[in-house]
Write a protein that holds these residues in place. Structure first.
Motif, mmCIF file in Angstrom:
data_model
loop_
_atom_site.group_PDB
_atom_site.id
_atom_site.type_symbol
_atom_site.label_atom_id
_atom_site.label_comp_id
_atom_site.label_asym_id
_atom_site.label_seq_id
_atom_site.Cartn_x
_atom_site.Cartn_y
_atom_site.Cartn_z
ATOM 1 N N PRO A 96 -30.155 175.732 33.548
ATOM 2 C CA PRO A 96 -30.313 176.204 34.927
ATOM 3 C C PRO A 96 -29.951 175.084 35.895
ATOM 4 N N VAL A 97 -29.519 175.455 37.106
ATOM 5 C CA VAL A 97 -29.183 174.482 38.143
ATOM 6 C C VAL A 97 -30.052 174.752 39.357
ATOM 7 N N SER A 98 -30.622 173.707 39.933
ATOM 8 C CA SER A 98 -31.547 173.854 41.053
ATOM 9 C C SER A 98 -30.891 174.519 42.258
ATOM 10 N N GLU A 99 -31.701 175.310 42.966
ATOM 11 C CA GLU A 99 -31.258 175.995 44.178
ATOM 12 C C GLU A 99 -31.403 175.123 45.421
ATOM 13 N N ILE A 100 -32.182 174.042 45.349
ATOM 14 C CA ILE A 100 -32.589 173.390 46.599
ATOM 15 C C ILE A 100 -31.589 172.367 47.125
ATOM 16 N N GLU A 101 -30.574 172.020 46.345
ATOM 17 C CA GLU A 101 -29.604 171.025 46.803
ATOM 18 C C GLU A 101 -28.189 171.553 46.624
ATOM 19 N N ARG A 102 -27.317 171.196 47.567
ATOM 20 C CA ARG A 102 -25.915 171.586 47.489
ATOM 21 C C ARG A 102 -25.039 170.367 47.746
ATOM 22 N N SER A 103 -23.765 170.477 47.376
ATOM 23 C CA SER A 103 -22.815 169.373 47.508
ATOM 24 C C SER A 103 -21.591 169.842 48.293
ATOM 25 N N VAL A 104 -21.108 168.978 49.166
ATOM 26 C CA VAL A 104 -20.025 169.329 50.084
ATOM 27 C C VAL A 104 -18.871 168.340 49.941
ATOM 28 N N LEU A 105 -17.659 168.864 50.024
ATOM 29 C CA LEU A 105 -16.466 168.038 50.153
ATOM 30 C C LEU A 105 -15.822 168.384 51.489
ATOM 31 N N ALA A 106 -15.506 167.366 52.295
ATOM 32 C CA ALA A 106 -14.941 167.586 53.625
ATOM 33 C C ALA A 106 -13.751 166.650 53.840
ATOM 34 N N GLU A 107 -12.931 166.997 54.829
ATOM 35 C CA GLU A 107 -11.750 166.207 55.172
ATOM 36 C C GLU A 107 -11.730 165.928 56.662
ATOM 37 N N LYS A 108 -11.316 164.723 57.036
ATOM 38 C CA LYS A 108 -11.191 164.350 58.437
ATOM 39 C C LYS A 108 -9.910 164.937 59.001
ATOM 40 N N VAL A 109 -10.010 165.619 60.134
ATOM 41 C CA VAL A 109 -8.844 166.292 60.732
ATOM 42 C C VAL A 109 -8.399 165.575 61.999
ATOM 43 N N MET A 133 -28.542 167.275 39.060
ATOM 44 C CA MET A 133 -28.149 165.877 39.249
ATOM 45 C C MET A 133 -26.846 165.559 38.541
ATOM 46 N N LEU A 134 -26.668 166.107 37.346
ATOM 47 C CA LEU A 134 -25.433 165.863 36.611
ATOM 48 C C LEU A 134 -24.235 166.530 37.285
ATOM 49 N N CYS A 135 -24.433 167.761 37.731
ATOM 50 C CA CYS A 135 -23.323 168.504 38.323
ATOM 51 C C CYS A 135 -22.881 167.920 39.654
ATOM 52 N N ARG A 136 -23.842 167.448 40.459
ATOM 53 C CA ARG A 136 -23.420 166.873 41.739
ATOM 54 C C ARG A 136 -22.602 165.599 41.497
ATOM 55 N N LYS A 137 -22.963 164.833 40.458
ATOM 56 C CA LYS A 137 -22.185 163.640 40.146
ATOM 57 C C LYS A 137 -20.789 164.019 39.651
ATOM 58 N N ARG A 138 -20.713 165.040 38.816
ATOM 59 C CA ARG A 138 -19.415 165.502 38.318
ATOM 60 C C ARG A 138 -18.543 166.003 39.478
ATOM 61 N N PHE A 139 -19.141 166.738 40.390
ATOM 62 C CA PHE A 139 -18.448 167.260 41.568
ATOM 63 C C PHE A 139 -17.813 166.112 42.354
ATOM 64 N N ILE A 140 -18.599 165.061 42.595
ATOM 65 C CA ILE A 140 -18.103 163.926 43.378
ATOM 66 C C ILE A 140 -17.085 163.126 42.568
ATOM 67 N N ASP A 141 -17.368 162.917 41.278
ATOM 68 C CA ASP A 141 -16.411 162.208 40.411
ATOM 69 C C ASP A 141 -15.046 162.874 40.446
ATOM 70 N N ASP A 142 -15.034 164.187 40.265
ATOM 71 C CA ASP A 142 -13.772 164.916 40.206
ATOM 72 C C ASP A 142 -13.015 164.821 41.530
ATOM 73 N N ALA A 143 -13.751 164.958 42.638
ATOM 74 C CA ALA A 143 -13.104 164.898 43.959
ATOM 75 C C ALA A 143 -12.555 163.504 44.228
ATOM 76 N N LEU A 144 -13.321 162.465 43.901
ATOM 77 C CA LEU A 144 -12.878 161.096 44.142
ATOM 78 C C LEU A 144 -11.701 160.726 43.240
ATOM 79 N N ALA A 145 -11.769 161.101 41.976
ATOM 80 C CA ALA A 145 -10.676 160.784 41.054
ATOM 81 C C ALA A 145 -9.380 161.454 41.501
ATOM 82 N N ALA A 146 -9.479 162.707 41.947
ATOM 83 C CA ALA A 146 -8.281 163.424 42.403
ATOM 84 C C ALA A 146 -7.710 162.773 43.658
ATOM 85 N N ASP A 147 -8.584 162.345 44.566
ATOM 86 C CA ASP A 147 -8.114 161.732 45.803
ATOM 87 C C ASP A 147 -7.539 160.346 45.551
#
Length: 288
Positions: free
Chosen positions: A275-288, A71-85
């Protein structure tokens, strides 16, 4: 009667609030405890003591091994992507299934960007009260949008509140897709197909092989609770499914992160060894 999915948005933010008491938090979010409903703030405050924090962490790990860090890592993943964008300049941010998320109020630069937070009506009412308690009112750059994804039109709800799809938008869709039917997921992607070129989307998904019972990933209790006992989790993907799904709606995958990536990017540098759970993943995508 409250939608059962509404009851699942407190746990992640309680974990984020607890993590603020670590020497090196995986997510830096001083607002997490302030926006929690009153009944949960004492629990979050008690986690300032290490033994209490460890006890709650162990309880969460019994249901899903690696849940805490996931849960923490998925939030960090999204935070970092949004802040950079946001540094590149955004016309809008749309948070789908916002819950008690705090990004609109704490990430630098977003105070100058129109942010639309979308969630179930009951959740949005509680969010409005929490934000008003913390700030006196909902900040001018934030618009709260009550919506039932299964029965109401997302484009209509956003358009009614001034959202312009012609602007470059960052969409956040965190911990929502598993609660929807495939029809509702595809309806949302149908809306996203109309996004402006260069828009970004960060979303999470639960693995389909967990939902169909092929792999338990040590989370048999969660499978019983969320799939068998009360089927709250209904939609899943496999990593190989993601490019095709995105491509059908005019998006391309930039990143797809799970336990290995999260451990390398966030957990190990913080010296946490979680440890980090195997059951959920996080994606970053771009509109083309």
């Amino acid at each position: 009667m409250r939608n059962p999915a509404e009851q699942t948005n407190i746990g992640p933010m309680t974990i984020v609030a607890a993590d603020q008491y670590e020497p090196d938090p995986l997510v830096r979010d001083p607002l997490a405890v302030r926006l929690l409903p009153a009944a949960y703030r004492p629990v979050a405050a008690a986690t300032r003591w290490g033994p209490v924090r460890r006890m709650i962490e162990r309880m969460s790990e019994k249901r899903i091994p690696g849940l805490w860090a996931s849960m923490l890592c998925r939030k960090r993943f999204i935070d970092d992507a949004l802040a950079a964008d946001a540094e590149r300049g955004l016309d809008a941010v749309v948070v789908l299934g916002a819950g008690f998320d705090t990004r609109a109020y704490r990430l630098p630069g977003l105070e100058k960007t129109r942010v639309y937070e979308v969630d179930l009506p009951g959740t949005m009412a509680r969010k409005r009260a929490a934000v008003a308690r913390a700030y006196g009112r909902v900040p001018a750059h934030v618009t709260l949008v009550p919506l039932d994804f299964e029965t109401q039109s997302l484009p209509d709800a956003l358009a009614a509140r001034g959202y312009d799809p012609a602007g470059r938008t960052f969409f956040v869709w965190e911990a929502v897709t598993q609660y929807l039917t495939e029809d509702a997921v595809r309806a949302t992607f149908g809306f996203l197909a109309g996004a402006a070129r260069g828009s970004r989307l960060a979303f999470t998904y639960v693995r389909r092989d967990f939902l169909d019972g092929t792999e338990m990933y040590g989370a048999r209790l969660a499978y019983r609770d969320f799939v068998e006992k009360r089927p709250l989790w209904r939609f899943g993907l496999l990593p190989d499914d993601v490019p095709g799904l995105l491509g059908a709606y005019g998006w391309r995958r930039l990143d797809d992160a799970g336990p290995a990536e999260f451990a390398e990017r966030y957990v190990k540098p913080a010296g946490r060894g979680l440890p980090v759970s195997e059951i959920e993943r996080s994606v970053l995508a771009e509109k083309v």
